[in-house]
Every structure is written in C-alpha cells, then in structure tokens.
Design an enzyme around this catalytic site. Structure first.
Site, PDB file in Angstrom:
ATOM      1  N   VAL A  56      80.385  46.291  67.333  1.00  0.00           N
ATOM      2  CA  VAL A  56      79.326  47.284  67.137  1.00  0.00           C
ATOM      3  C   VAL A  56      79.822  48.402  66.229  1.00  0.00           C
ATOM      4  O   VAL A  56      79.092  48.876  65.346  1.00  0.00           O
ATOM      5  CB  VAL A  56      78.850  47.854  68.493  1.00  0.00           C
ATOM      6  CG1 VAL A  56      77.905  49.039  68.282  1.00  0.00           C
ATOM      7  CG2 VAL A  56      78.161  46.772  69.309  1.00  0.00           C
ATOM      8  N   TYR A  57      81.060  48.819  66.437  1.00  0.00           N
ATOM      9  CA  TYR A  57      81.666  49.854  65.604  1.00  0.00           C
ATOM     10  C   TYR A  57      81.612  49.483  64.125  1.00  0.00           C
ATOM     11  O   TYR A  57      81.198  50.281  63.272  1.00  0.00           O
ATOM     12  CB  TYR A  57      83.112  50.067  66.059  1.00  0.00           C
ATOM     13  CG  TYR A  57      83.972  50.894  65.135  1.00  0.00           C
ATOM     14  CD1 TYR A  57      83.838  52.277  65.079  1.00  0.00           C
ATOM     15  CD2 TYR A  57      84.941  50.293  64.328  1.00  0.00           C
ATOM     16  CE1 TYR A  57      84.635  53.044  64.237  1.00  0.00           C
ATOM     17  CE2 TYR A  57      85.733  51.046  63.488  1.00  0.00           C
ATOM     18  CZ  TYR A  57      85.583  52.418  63.451  1.00  0.00           C
ATOM     19  OH  TYR A  57      86.373  53.161  62.609  1.00  0.00           O
TER      20      TYR A  57
END
Length: 220
Positions: free
Chosen positions: A130-131
């Site tokens: 997600v980062y």
C-alpha cells in the site's frame, strides 16, 4: 539564500536536511508534531513550527508556510504504522502540502518519494505494498500540480556516514544510499532551481552530488 519549509523535519532524513541547510546559510522552518522535538530542531538551526500533518488542512498549512521559497516534503510512514497511517501521511498529507503551497504562492516543491524497485524480490507486508501504491499516487498528484516540482526517489536508506558521492538520473540501477547524502542532494536541489519538473532516482555512487546534478541540469 532561500527560506525553506521542511515537512517531516523531525524524521531521519529531515534532521540531516535541516542541519545541512542551516550550515549553508539557508533559513529553515521545520514542521514538527511533538513538543519535545522543538528543542532538537532549534539546535539544528531551524525555526520550529508546531503542526500535525494528519490534522492540518490546506488553508491551515498555507498560513504556516507562507513566505517560503521552497517546500521540501520528507514526511512518510515508511510502510509502518498501518495502512491508515500510510494513507494519512504519504497520501493525504502530501496532497494537503501541495495544495497549501499553491495557496501560499510557493512554486518550488521537492518531494522525497520511493524507488520503484524498493522491496522487489523480497517478502514484504501488505502495508508496504500500500505504501508503494500511495507513493506513486502522490508522485502523480504533485506532477499534475503546476508547481516547479522535483521528485527524488532514493534507494534503500541507510544510516551510513554520507560520502557526498552518488549516482543520480531518471532511471538507474537500484541500490542503497545514506540518508545524509539524500539530504545533501535535496540541499543541492534547493540551490539549483533550474532543475524542475524532473524525477530523479538516487543511490550511492562515485560522482559528487553537485556534479551529478549539474549533469542533469545540462540535460534538461
């Protein structure tokens, strides 16, 4: 000398950046969230500015950074702290800072992003994935802002002593880079406003930072 507003000043890259900017004679305003961070930032040569990136809106942050020549965004969750923290800092936080810069009339904006190959070939968490997704979305948001932006994508960050020697370019082989040399590259970008609307990947290397950026400027 420039007046530089640093978002993420209390982080590991941010602390190096604040010290190096101050040593070069730049005036630095350093955004910090915790009261106990103020004294350390002041000792680094900055004017501490209290504010929580997760709570500020664009109008509020614009008031804090008004009068700056450059905004440097080095805040980030680093893939830690959960998905919501990542989206709040690396995603929404970057968007708020970009919108604030536009409101305040600050045209130059430097973003510390992430190297596209970070974590590839290794086992990474869902949060890290997600980062990386959020980081790319942040790059896209800044690139479409109309500001005089530079996106700096360092390789794996280390706490090794900075050498001042790097490899920099629009597309380079993946590697590590000391945080101190990331900061030195940001300082050089502050001092080279002719480099704009560029994406620069960065690792440790054999070329002095100034020479590496001079070459990039000549290719623009």
């Amino acid at each position: 000398m420039s007046q530089v507003f640093v978002v993420g000043a209390a982080g590991k890259v941010g602390r190096h950046l604040v010290r190096q900017l101050a040593e070069r004679g730049h005036r630095v305003r350093a955004l910090h969230r915790k009261a106990e961070q103020a004294d350390a930032l002041r000792s680094d040569g900055a004017l501490p500015v209290s504010g929580d990136l997760q709570q500020l809106d664009a109008a509020g942050l614009a008031e804090l950074l008004a009068g700056s020549d450059v905004v440097v965004f080095s805040a980030g969750a680093g893939g830690k702290g959960g998905v919501e923290t990542t989206r709040a800092i690396d995603g929404r936080g970057l968007q708020v800072a970009v919108d604030a810069a536009r409101r305040a009339g600050v045209q130059r904006f430097l973003l510390v992003s992430a190297f596209p190959e970070a974590g590839r070939g290794t086992s990474v968490s869902d949060t890290f994935e997600v980062y990386m997704e959020v980081k790319k979305q942040a790059d896209v948001y800044l690139a479409g802002s109309g500001l005089e932006w530079v996106i700096l994508r360092p390789g794996t960050l280390s706490d090794a002593e900075g050498s001042g020697l790097v490899t920099a370019g629009p597309a380079i082989a993946y590697g590590e880079v000391p945080r101190a040399d990331v900061a030195a590259t940001l300082v050089a970008l502050v001092e080279r406003p002719t480099i704009a609307r560029a994406i620069i990947e960065l690792t440790a290397g054999s070329t002095p930072v100034g020479e590496a950026l001079h070459y990039l400027a000549s290719q623009a």
